[in-house]
Design a protein around this motif. Sequence first.
Motif, short mmCIF file in Angstrom:
data_model
loop_
_atom_site.label_atom_id
_atom_site.label_comp_id
_atom_site.label_asym_id
_atom_site.label_seq_id
_atom_site.Cartn_x
_atom_site.Cartn_y
_atom_site.Cartn_z
N ALA A 28 0.84 -1.20 0.00
CA ALA A 28 0.00 0.00 0.00
C ALA A 28 0.87 1.25 0.00
N ALA A 29 1.98 1.19 0.75
CA ALA A 29 2.90 2.33 0.79
C ALA A 29 3.56 2.55 -0.57
N LYS A 30 3.97 1.45 -1.22
CA LYS A 30 4.58 1.57 -2.55
C LYS A 30 3.57 2.08 -3.57
N LEU A 31 2.34 1.61 -3.48
CA LEU A 31 1.32 2.08 -4.40
C LEU A 31 1.04 3.57 -4.18
N ALA A 32 1.08 3.99 -2.92
CA ALA A 32 0.89 5.41 -2.62
C ALA A 32 1.99 6.23 -3.29
N ARG A 33 3.24 5.77 -3.17
CA ARG A 33 4.33 6.50 -3.85
C ARG A 33 4.12 6.50 -5.36
N GLU A 34 3.72 5.36 -5.92
CA GLU A 34 3.44 5.27 -7.35
C GLU A 34 2.41 6.32 -7.77
N TYR A 35 1.35 6.42 -6.97
CA TYR A 35 0.28 7.36 -7.32
C TYR A 35 0.71 8.81 -7.14
N ILE A 36 1.49 9.08 -6.11
CA ILE A 36 1.96 10.44 -5.85
C ILE A 36 2.76 10.98 -7.04
N PHE A 37 3.50 10.09 -7.72
CA PHE A 37 4.30 10.51 -8.87
C PHE A 37 3.57 10.36 -10.20
N SER A 38 2.33 9.89 -10.17
CA SER A 38 1.53 9.85 -11.40
C SER A 38 1.09 11.27 -11.75
N ASP A 39 0.55 11.44 -12.95
CA ASP A 39 0.09 12.77 -13.36
C ASP A 39 -0.91 13.34 -12.35
N GLN A 40 -1.92 12.56 -11.98
CA GLN A 40 -2.96 13.07 -11.09
C GLN A 40 -2.41 13.31 -9.69
N GLY A 41 -1.52 12.45 -9.24
CA GLY A 41 -0.91 12.67 -7.94
C GLY A 41 -0.13 13.96 -7.88
N GLN A 42 0.59 14.28 -8.97
CA GLN A 42 1.34 15.53 -9.04
C GLN A 42 0.39 16.74 -9.12
N ILE A 43 -0.71 16.59 -9.83
CA ILE A 43 -1.71 17.66 -9.90
C ILE A 43 -2.33 17.90 -8.53
#
Length: 349
Positions: free
Chosen positions: A272-287
């Motif tokens: 879950a922590a790794k997926l959170a990092r993955e999402y944070i660096f996705s386009d929407q996570g950065q937005i």
Amino acid sequence: MKKLLTMTTLAGCLIATVAHADSDINTLIDKAKSEGQLYSIGMPGSWANWKDTWADMNKLYGLSHQDTDMSSAQEIAKFAAEKNNATADIGDVGFAFARVAVEKGVTQAYKPSTWAEIPDWAKDKDGHWAIAYTGTISFLSNNNLVKNPPKSWADILAGDYKVTVGDVGTAAQANNAVLAAAFANGGNEKNIEPALKFFAELAKQGRLSMNDPSIANIEKGEVALAIMWDFNALNYRAKIDSSRFTVTIPQDGSVISGYTTIINKYAKNPNAAKLAREYIFSDQGQINLAEGYARPIRSNVVLPAATQAKLISNDQYSNVFPITDFKDWEKTARKLPRQWQENVLIHIQ
């Protein structure tokens, strides 16, 4: 090595542009869903708009979330103290603390699929940390008290208003304000003498305020000019009254730093922590981060016009510098409390 990939959000999961990453990400998603929860520290919803990311993680992947707000030093200490009894999976720490966490052996590595799009200065080569959003030291001017909002450190010296920098020697924001003044006046991570002279001159003029640059003090009109991270300045301005304040990046030099996630080596929910990092660096996570006034580290993310309008224009950032010599800066930061007392506070009337 297979090519690292750009992620997009689609149909409730992260879809990669190449099958290799698609397979890896889908496996990670399945493992994270089986864990079903995520515990963070130092990532409250009100900071950098984390609330939208946590809402997305719940909506897309069914992950429940809880956060306990802590300082960077407290986060690392918690990881180290709890070890296999971990109650936190992921934290968000200031740039200077990232290497400390790795040295203490409390982190685990994970490179998101957008790894290649993160500048080299902003990531650990092994994937233990990577800056998701930057902060640059800026000036927040109360327009009712500062008639000509400064655009440089030189402008501040020529002014007649009080300047608030915060708890130098303790707070990362205040310490970086000192470093920014050093950069602007010919100093560096090893030599902050120019900054000490700058603030000593303000103190001699009776213009160095001992106030804390908190949103409460700023709202009450007790702060004429605060030196702080741009994302804090923009956030406070928006929450109080945008027309009352001007936020500028010092044009004669400033420091750019940032915040990085660290994944607990002992995490009970590591996927879950790794997926959170993955999402944070996705386009929407950065937005999402930009919606909270934090400048995304990935420069190729296209922000919605309304989101871009919340941020300071890019041309103001042409003279900002990252910390490049961490060992020297760590040594300097340790000496800073005493130097601040002996060189600056001694002149406070």
